[in-house]
Motif scaffolding. Sequence first.
Motif, short mmCIF file in Angstrom:
data_model
loop_
_atom_site.label_atom_id
_atom_site.label_comp_id
_atom_site.label_asym_id
_atom_site.label_seq_id
_atom_site.Cartn_x
_atom_site.Cartn_y
_atom_site.Cartn_z
N PHE A 88 31.22 -32.50 54.37
CA PHE A 88 31.03 -32.88 52.97
C PHE A 88 29.80 -32.18 52.39
N ARG A 89 29.99 -31.57 51.22
CA ARG A 89 28.90 -30.98 50.46
C ARG A 89 29.15 -31.25 48.99
N GLY A 90 28.10 -31.60 48.29
CA GLY A 90 28.18 -31.74 46.85
C GLY A 90 27.06 -30.94 46.21
N VAL A 91 27.38 -30.08 45.25
CA VAL A 91 26.37 -29.26 44.58
C VAL A 91 26.17 -29.81 43.17
N VAL A 92 24.94 -30.14 42.86
CA VAL A 92 24.61 -30.71 41.56
C VAL A 92 23.54 -29.84 40.91
N ALA A 93 23.87 -29.27 39.76
CA ALA A 93 22.89 -28.52 38.97
C ALA A 93 22.23 -29.51 38.02
N PHE A 94 20.92 -29.63 38.09
CA PHE A 94 20.25 -30.67 37.32
C PHE A 94 18.78 -30.29 37.17
N GLY A 95 17.99 -31.26 36.73
CA GLY A 95 16.56 -31.08 36.65
C GLY A 95 16.15 -30.50 35.32
N GLU A 96 15.25 -29.52 35.33
CA GLU A 96 14.71 -28.94 34.11
C GLU A 96 15.29 -27.57 33.86
N ASP A 97 16.01 -27.46 32.78
CA ASP A 97 16.37 -26.15 32.26
C ASP A 97 15.33 -25.80 31.21
N VAL A 98 14.63 -24.74 31.40
CA VAL A 98 13.56 -24.38 30.48
C VAL A 98 14.01 -23.20 29.64
N PHE A 99 14.11 -23.43 28.35
CA PHE A 99 14.52 -22.38 27.42
C PHE A 99 13.32 -22.03 26.54
N PRO A 100 12.79 -20.82 26.61
CA PRO A 100 11.68 -20.46 25.72
C PRO A 100 12.10 -20.60 24.26
N VAL A 101 11.21 -21.18 23.47
CA VAL A 101 11.48 -21.32 22.04
C VAL A 101 11.15 -19.99 21.39
N VAL A 102 12.15 -19.16 21.19
CA VAL A 102 11.95 -17.79 20.73
C VAL A 102 12.30 -17.68 19.26
N ILE A 103 11.38 -17.18 18.45
CA ILE A 103 11.64 -16.92 17.05
C ILE A 103 12.13 -15.48 16.96
N SER A 104 13.42 -15.29 16.85
CA SER A 104 13.96 -13.94 16.87
C SER A 104 15.25 -13.91 16.06
N PHE A 105 15.78 -12.72 15.91
CA PHE A 105 16.99 -12.53 15.13
C PHE A 105 17.98 -11.73 15.96
#
Length: 328
Positions: free
Chosen positions: A153-170
């Motif tokens: 048995f194995r279970g993979v869980v993606a979780f925790g902190e997703d860090v997205f830079p706050v980018v001011i761009s176009f």
Amino acid sequence: MATARAVTASMRLTCALSTLAILAAILFMFLLLLAGALQLRVPTGYAVVDCAPPPPSDDSAAAFLDSLLPLLAALPAAAAPTGFAALHSDGAAFARGICLGGSAPKECLACLSAAAKNLTGCGASRRAGVWRGEGCFMAYADGNVSSPHEDVFRGVVAFGEDVFPVVISFDDGRPPSNPKCFDTRALVALAQSLAGRGAANSSGARVVTDAATLSSNATGKTAVTLRAQCARDRAAAAECARCLGDSAREVRACDWGLDGEHVRVADVVGYNCFLRIETSVPTGWPVPVAKYMKDPVLITLCAGMLLAALAAVIACVDGRKNRGTRNA
């Protein structure tokens, strides 16, 4: 006279607006410089419950459940001081609880208490396990050895902190960067090496490495942290290494964003070992500012705002000088 007053009011308004424009331009550029340092954090918890199919209802199933429930109630307090406990009853029920990463006794108690409530929902199942994102594992069975199901048995869980830079761009029309990938063989080898670094103890093993050692196309300053813990009652070194290697093979190799700007976390849960893979980037100043300052649209916008504000200030100053000359 009225015309002079109107001109004066107009000049005052122009000066005020130019001042606001300058402040807005300065604020805009300041936010741009901080874009890499500002982060949006999205914490996520989980509870993975694995219940074996219950046997046909009979007197033995009811007796097993009666002997199991007191174990689940007592296990959190028994495991909290050291992070591990295994209990059994005369009714052939076995239960064990593990707190991951050397949790404090209070945190361990709270996590295992919640896990016990998860397991009561498995009814008359003879074997079950639950893993909680707060950092604990609890399981019960009608025997004290691993079943074939538990071994694989194995279970993979993606979780925790997703860090997205706050980018001011176009949108500049350029395609997004390709996802970065781990070298699975290197990841497996690193995970297996943790078995010799104390992965069977209560606090678990931990290692930090540069992403470049695990990926041929990693960019930026991404660090990879592996944390591992094997169940201390089933944790011979060779078995621990095999379990951690199998867990590492379950992790998706790509979409980790090894570009020095993102954090990804994946937990691989199993009955006999736990593996966490986490990428992180340096925090603080400076963060990749130059990348965004190279954008010609942003450069033009900032320069235009500053030039317009400067022109307004010059006009304001000239207007005040002219008024002073006329008054003289």
